[in-house]
Design a protein around this motif. Structure first.
Motif, PDB file in Angstrom:
ATOM      1  N   MET A 149      21.142  14.527  -1.233  1.00 61.97           N
ATOM      2  CA  MET A 149      19.685  13.739  -0.520  1.00 61.97           C
ATOM      3  C   MET A 149      18.595  14.129  -1.376  1.00 61.97           C
ATOM      4  O   MET A 149      18.358  15.514  -1.556  1.00 61.97           O
ATOM      5  N   SER A 150      17.788  13.342  -1.885  1.00 63.37           N
ATOM      6  CA  SER A 150      16.689  13.933  -2.682  1.00 63.37           C
ATOM      7  C   SER A 150      15.456  14.319  -2.026  1.00 63.37           C
ATOM      8  O   SER A 150      15.393  14.071  -0.821  1.00 63.37           O
ATOM      9  N   ARG A 151      14.806  15.443  -2.640  1.00 66.54           N
ATOM     10  CA  ARG A 151      13.752  15.808  -2.039  1.00 66.54           C
ATOM     11  C   ARG A 151      12.472  15.158  -2.204  1.00 66.54           C
ATOM     12  O   ARG A 151      11.302  15.569  -1.775  1.00 66.54           O
ATOM     13  N   ILE A 152      12.263  13.801  -3.028  1.00 66.59           N
ATOM     14  CA  ILE A 152      11.580  12.848  -3.404  1.00 66.59           C
ATOM     15  C   ILE A 152      11.696  11.646  -2.331  1.00 66.59           C
ATOM     16  O   ILE A 152      12.627  11.182  -2.652  1.00 66.59           O
ATOM     17  N   GLN A 153      10.745  11.259  -1.714  1.00 61.52           N
ATOM     18  CA  GLN A 153      10.755  10.060  -1.176  1.00 61.52           C
ATOM     19  C   GLN A 153       9.577   8.894  -1.570  1.00 61.52           C
ATOM     20  O   GLN A 153       8.786   9.594  -2.160  1.00 61.52           O
ATOM     21  N   LEU A 154       9.766   7.622  -1.362  1.00 58.18           N
ATOM     22  CA  LEU A 154       8.834   6.738  -1.596  1.00 58.18           C
ATOM     23  C   LEU A 154       8.622   6.029  -0.285  1.00 58.18           C
ATOM     24  O   LEU A 154       9.573   5.441   0.150  1.00 58.18           O
ATOM     25  N   HIS A 155       7.209   5.791  -0.251  1.00 59.62           N
ATOM     26  CA  HIS A 155       7.010   5.101   1.092  1.00 59.62           C
ATOM     27  C   HIS A 155       5.804   3.935   0.859  1.00 59.62           C
ATOM     28  O   HIS A 155       4.806   4.372  -0.004  1.00 59.62           O
ATOM     29  N   GLN A 156       5.912   2.723   1.155  1.00 61.37           N
ATOM     30  CA  GLN A 156       4.700   1.807   1.154  1.00 61.37           C
ATOM     31  C   GLN A 156       4.149   1.716   2.478  1.00 61.37           C
ATOM     32  O   GLN A 156       4.694   1.195   3.585  1.00 61.37           O
ATOM     33  N   GLY A 157       2.815   1.871   2.726  1.00 60.74           N
ATOM     34  CA  GLY A 157       2.178   1.893   3.921  1.00 60.74           C
ATOM     35  C   GLY A 157       1.003   2.619   3.984  1.00 60.74           C
ATOM     36  O   GLY A 157       0.518   3.138   2.954  1.00 60.74           O
ATOM     37  N   ASP A 158       0.373   2.996   5.012  1.00 61.88           N
ATOM     38  CA  ASP A 158      -0.858   3.747   5.590  1.00 61.88           C
ATOM     39  C   ASP A 158      -0.379   5.481   5.527  1.00 61.88           C
ATOM     40  O   ASP A 158       0.285   5.532   6.449  1.00 61.88           O
ATOM     41  N   ILE A 159      -0.795   6.187   4.681  1.00 59.07           N
ATOM     42  CA  ILE A 159      -0.733   7.516   4.710  1.00 59.07           C
ATOM     43  C   ILE A 159      -1.103   8.103   5.959  1.00 59.07           C
ATOM     44  O   ILE A 159      -0.610   9.225   6.317  1.00 59.07           O
ATOM     45  N   HIS A 209       2.358  -3.541  -5.150  1.00 53.48           N
ATOM     46  CA  HIS A 209       2.585  -3.319  -6.902  1.00 53.48           C
ATOM     47  C   HIS A 209       2.592  -1.913  -7.118  1.00 53.48           C
ATOM     48  O   HIS A 209       3.378  -1.632  -8.022  1.00 53.48           O
ATOM     49  N   ASP A 210       1.832  -1.128  -6.604  1.00 55.52           N
ATOM     50  CA  ASP A 210       1.868   0.391  -6.585  1.00 55.52           C
ATOM     51  C   ASP A 210       3.153   0.822  -6.471  1.00 55.52           C
ATOM     52  O   ASP A 210       3.858   1.802  -7.020  1.00 55.52           O
ATOM     53  N   PHE A 211       3.744   0.562  -5.338  1.00 53.73           N
ATOM     54  CA  PHE A 211       5.283   0.992  -4.841  1.00 53.73           C
ATOM     55  C   PHE A 211       6.172   0.336  -5.891  1.00 53.73           C
ATOM     56  O   PHE A 211       7.075   1.379  -6.156  1.00 53.73           O
ATOM     57  N   GLN A 212       6.155  -0.670  -6.268  1.00 51.77           N
ATOM     58  CA  GLN A 212       6.953  -1.127  -7.450  1.00 51.77           C
ATOM     59  C   GLN A 212       6.897  -0.275  -8.867  1.00 51.77           C
ATOM     60  O   GLN A 212       7.920   0.033  -9.370  1.00 51.77           O
ATOM     61  N   VAL A 213       5.603   0.282  -9.043  1.00 49.17           N
ATOM     62  CA  VAL A 213       5.577   1.056 -10.274  1.00 49.17           C
ATOM     63  C   VAL A 213       6.085   2.371  -9.869  1.00 49.17           C
ATOM     64  O   VAL A 213       6.886   2.950 -10.830  1.00 49.17           O
ATOM     65  N   TYR A 214       5.783   3.088  -8.774  1.00 47.10           N
ATOM     66  CA  TYR A 214       6.442   4.208  -8.597  1.00 47.10           C
ATOM     67  C   TYR A 214       7.943   4.162  -8.531  1.00 47.10           C
ATOM     68  O   TYR A 214       8.533   4.946  -8.966  1.00 47.10           O
ATOM     69  N   LEU A 255       9.322   4.085 -12.031  1.00 49.40           N
ATOM     70  CA  LEU A 255       9.141   5.479 -12.832  1.00 49.40           C
ATOM     71  C   LEU A 255      10.015   6.350 -12.237  1.00 49.40           C
ATOM     72  O   LEU A 255      10.608   7.108 -12.914  1.00 49.40           O
ATOM     73  N   LEU A 256       9.981   6.400 -10.915  1.00 47.76           N
ATOM     74  CA  LEU A 256      11.029   7.413 -10.149  1.00 47.76           C
ATOM     75  C   LEU A 256      12.700   7.144 -10.659  1.00 47.76           C
ATOM     76  O   LEU A 256      13.332   8.171 -10.997  1.00 47.76           O
ATOM     77  N   GLN A 257      12.857   6.023 -10.655  1.00 42.85           N
ATOM     78  CA  GLN A 257      14.414   5.568 -11.578  1.00 42.85           C
ATOM     79  C   GLN A 257      14.584   6.025 -12.700  1.00 42.85           C
ATOM     80  O   GLN A 257      15.632   6.576 -12.958  1.00 42.85           O
ATOM     81  N   GLU A 258      13.378   5.787 -13.578  1.00 41.44           N
ATOM     82  CA  GLU A 258      13.438   6.163 -14.860  1.00 41.44           C
ATOM     83  C   GLU A 258      13.498   7.521 -14.966  1.00 41.44           C
ATOM     84  O   GLU A 258      14.218   8.059 -15.986  1.00 41.44           O
ATOM     85  N   ALA A 259      13.150   8.449 -14.239  1.00 44.98           N
ATOM     86  CA  ALA A 259      12.883   9.912 -14.221  1.00 44.98           C
ATOM     87  C   ALA A 259      14.068  10.456 -13.723  1.00 44.98           C
ATOM     88  O   ALA A 259      14.223  11.824 -13.630  1.00 44.98           O
TER      89      ALA A 259
END
Length: 176
Positions: free
Chosen positions: A1-11, A157-162, A165-169
């Protein structure tokens, strides 16, 4: 399991140990995510921030979360984009580094970051995202806390960029 997650929404809706506030140097609220965090936390947040006497660019300070689901708010002041010749990259990396150090110092296992400096501070999104990912990835390789870092994007849009770039990393984040 990755220690990094990605979420689209209200922080401000996330139930984590700490959310990071892309604050201004006064720490007393403003627009964007800063204003949203202050509104959701209630007036006690501004009162505590007043006692902190501001924050310098690239640094971070911690407060309680008050009415937020998050127990704490880590306030960091990102750099204004001025073309890249005023140490903007280093200052932005410092925001992430100092925020993660505060999380570790306070034993906070989960932390969520917005896209620091990419709104009214005009930092180019892709460049800021690369800095955010590299800084967080390096920190997590060297430290066991925080256990989970979530990048929170308000827009699709920001979600797609993240995500790209996370996949590329080489970090395929767990969806939440």
């Amino acid at each position: 399991m990755s220690r990094i997650q990605l979420h689209q929404g209200d922080i401000t809706k996330l139930n984590v140990d700490a959310i990071v506030n892309a604050a201004n140097s006064s720490l007393l609220g403003g627009g964007g995510v800063d204003g949203a965090i202050h509104r959701a936390a209630g007036p006690q947040l501004a009162l505590e921030c007043l006692k902190l006497a501001g924050c310098k660019t690239g640094q971070a300070k911690i407060t309680a979360g008050y009415k937020l689901p998050a127990r704490h708010v880590i306030h960091t002041v990102g750099p204004y984009w001025s073309g890249g010749n005023r140490h903007e990259d280093e200052l932005l990396a410092s925001c992430y580094q100092h925020s993660l150090e505060l999380a570790e110092k306070h034993g906070l296992k989960t932390i969520a970051f917005p896209a620091i400096s990419t709104g009214i501070y005009r930092f180019p999104l892709e460049r800021a995202t690369q800095i955010a990912i590299a800084t967080v990835k390096t920190f997590l390789e060297e430290h066991s806390i925080p256990e989970q870092v979530t990048f929170v994007c308000f827009s699709a849009h920001d979600f797609q960029v993240y995500q790209r770039l996370l996949q590329e990393a080489g970090n395929l984040p767990d969806p939440i």
